[in-house]
Design an enzyme around this catalytic site. Structure first.
Site, PDB file in Angstrom:
ATOM      1  N   ASP A  85      39.945  46.612  66.153  1.00 27.36           N
ATOM      2  CA  ASP A  85      39.514  45.213  66.222  1.00 27.36           C
ATOM      3  C   ASP A  85      40.757  44.323  66.275  1.00 27.36           C
ATOM      4  OD1 ASP A  85      38.239  42.734  65.914  1.00 27.36           O
ATOM      5  OD2 ASP A  85      36.767  43.543  64.506  1.00 27.36           O
ATOM      6  N   ASP A  96      38.697  37.343  69.696  1.00 29.06           N
ATOM      7  CA  ASP A  96      38.375  38.369  68.706  1.00 29.06           C
ATOM      8  C   ASP A  96      37.588  39.445  69.446  1.00 29.06           C
ATOM      9  OD1 ASP A  96      37.464  39.817  66.527  1.00 29.06           O
ATOM     10  OD2 ASP A  96      36.429  38.146  65.556  1.00 29.06           O
ATOM     11  N   HIS A 157      30.095  35.501  64.853  1.00 33.09           N
ATOM     12  CA  HIS A 157      30.473  34.248  64.191  1.00 33.09           C
ATOM     13  C   HIS A 157      31.070  33.265  65.189  1.00 33.09           C
ATOM     14  CE1 HIS A 157      34.617  35.961  64.290  1.00 33.09           C
ATOM     15  NE2 HIS A 157      33.949  37.088  64.185  1.00 33.09           N
ATOM     16  N   HIS A 165      36.051  32.216  61.171  1.00 34.97           N
ATOM     17  CA  HIS A 165      34.611  32.238  60.880  1.00 34.97           C
ATOM     18  C   HIS A 165      34.197  30.809  60.555  1.00 34.97           C
ATOM     19  CE1 HIS A 165      33.752  36.682  60.447  1.00 34.97           C
ATOM     20  NE2 HIS A 165      35.059  36.636  60.617  1.00 34.97           N
ATOM     21  N   GLU A 191      29.332  40.701  67.789  1.00 34.57           N
ATOM     22  CA  GLU A 191      29.825  42.031  67.402  1.00 34.57           C
ATOM     23  C   GLU A 191      28.770  42.890  66.719  1.00 34.57           C
ATOM     24  OE1 GLU A 191      32.864  41.986  64.313  1.00 34.57           O
ATOM     25  OE2 GLU A 191      32.698  39.826  64.178  1.00 34.57           O
ATOM     26  N   GLU A 285      32.813  44.340  70.313  1.00 34.89           N
ATOM     27  CA  GLU A 285      32.881  42.882  70.124  1.00 34.89           C
ATOM     28  C   GLU A 285      33.575  42.212  71.296  1.00 34.89           C
ATOM     29  OE1 GLU A 285      35.289  41.598  66.762  1.00 34.89           O
ATOM     30  OE2 GLU A 285      34.237  39.680  66.710  1.00 34.89           O
TER      31      GLU A 285
HETATM   32 MN    MN Z   1      36.761  41.359  65.332  1.00 30.06          MN
HETATM   33 MN    MN Z   2      34.701  39.025  64.690  1.00 27.67          MN
END
Ligand code: MN
Ligand code: MN
Length: 301
Positions: A85, A96, A157, A165, A191, A285
């Protein structure tokens, strides 16, 4: 969203995606977690973006939130199910993105496909004004159609500038009612996680990922060394998560210093997130920008 901001989101997205894919290529039995984290992070920095959070390398029943320490000894093993990630930002505009890689074996191809298909289905639905519960329902149905469970207490998010977030959650199950609706121009990370376990994560040991608390709190620090360190960290990391690795030059004993700041409530030390029944977990994600009639994925190469 003005053109300048849009361009920054796209640039951050492309850089994160390239670093993610380059990192995935390097994951082999015997390679250390630390090497992958450092390679991915240095690729992002060399590409001209900044890091929006430490590279997370979470294997098997660990769903998320593990980043190697500077003395980490873990290495990948054949058969590991690895969630990589990766986060970058350009001037605070965040990307992200995550993928799952199974090291050399193919025991979990279908579970990897389940989270990927769920992400595709969610992206197909995402648009301005959509009821996010609809996306949760689709994610859940897609993962269940493969015979797995979505993880109900991990969500996508919304992103804001320098804020990973920012308040709106994208559920992976149908029964989570969401009041907020995405607006045109919102940046959102989606995600889905799939598992053959219970579909729920619990907190484990420390992740080596930290975030600073409110600067107001620093007024109440009596210990001068902690105060200086807190202010240095504030200047370097601001409101974004950071790794133990990134501050090893800031104290002679960074583990003790971080422990102390954490004890004083000045920083948050995130826990590892572990599947409750020890099930294997997969994740995929992407970051998207919401449009009137759909969305645009930023985290592609
Ligand atoms: Mn992530
Ligand atoms: Mn994330």
């Amino acid at each position: 969203m003005d053109d300048d901001v849009y361009e920054k989101y796209l640039r951050a997205g492309k850089i994160a995606a390239e670093a993610r894919d380059a990192g995935a290529e390097l994951i082999k039995p015997g390679v250390s977690f630390l090497e992958i984290a450092e390679q991915v992070e240095s690729k992002i920095l060399k590409s001209g973006a900044s890091l929006s959070f430490p590279v997370n390398i979470s294997i098997n029943e660990l769903a998320a939130h593990y980043s190697p320490r500077n003395d980490d000894k873990l290495v990948f093993k054949r058969g590991d199910v690895v969630k990589l990630d990766v986060g970058s930002h350009v001037d605070g505009y965040i990307a992200d993105t995550a993928i799952t890689i199974e090291v050399e074996t193919h025991g979990y191809d279908d579970m990897i496909k389940a989270s990927a298909d769920a992400l595709d289905a969610a992206i197909d639905l995402m648009r301005g004004g959509i009821n996010l519960s609809e996306i949760g329902k689709t994610v859940e149905e897609t993962i269940k159609s493969h015979g797995y469970s979505p993880i109900d207490n991990l969500t996508g998010h919304s992103l804001e500038r320098y804020e990973l977030h920012s308040g709106m959650s994208v559920p992976s199950v149908s029964n989570m009612v969401s009041q907020a609706k995405p607006k045109i121009g919102d940046a959102i990370a989606i995600e889905p996680f799939a598992t053959n376990g219970s579909g729920h994560v619990i907190s484990g040991k420390g992740s080596n990922i930290y975030m600073l608390g409110s600067p107001i709190k620093s007024r109440f620090i009596r210990d001068n060394r902690s105060k200086i360190l807190f202010n240095k960290m504030r200047a370097r990391f601001g409101t974004l998560p950071f790794a133990q690795r990134w501050c090893k030059d800031m104290s002679n004993d960074i583990n003790m210093s971080l422990g102390r700041l954490s004890f004083l409530g000045l920083i948050t030390h995130y826990p590892q997130l572990i599947e409750q029944n020890g099930g294997i977990v997969t994740q995929k994600e992407h970051t998207v920008i919401v449009k009137e009639d759909g969305c645009e994925v930023t985290t592609t190469t």
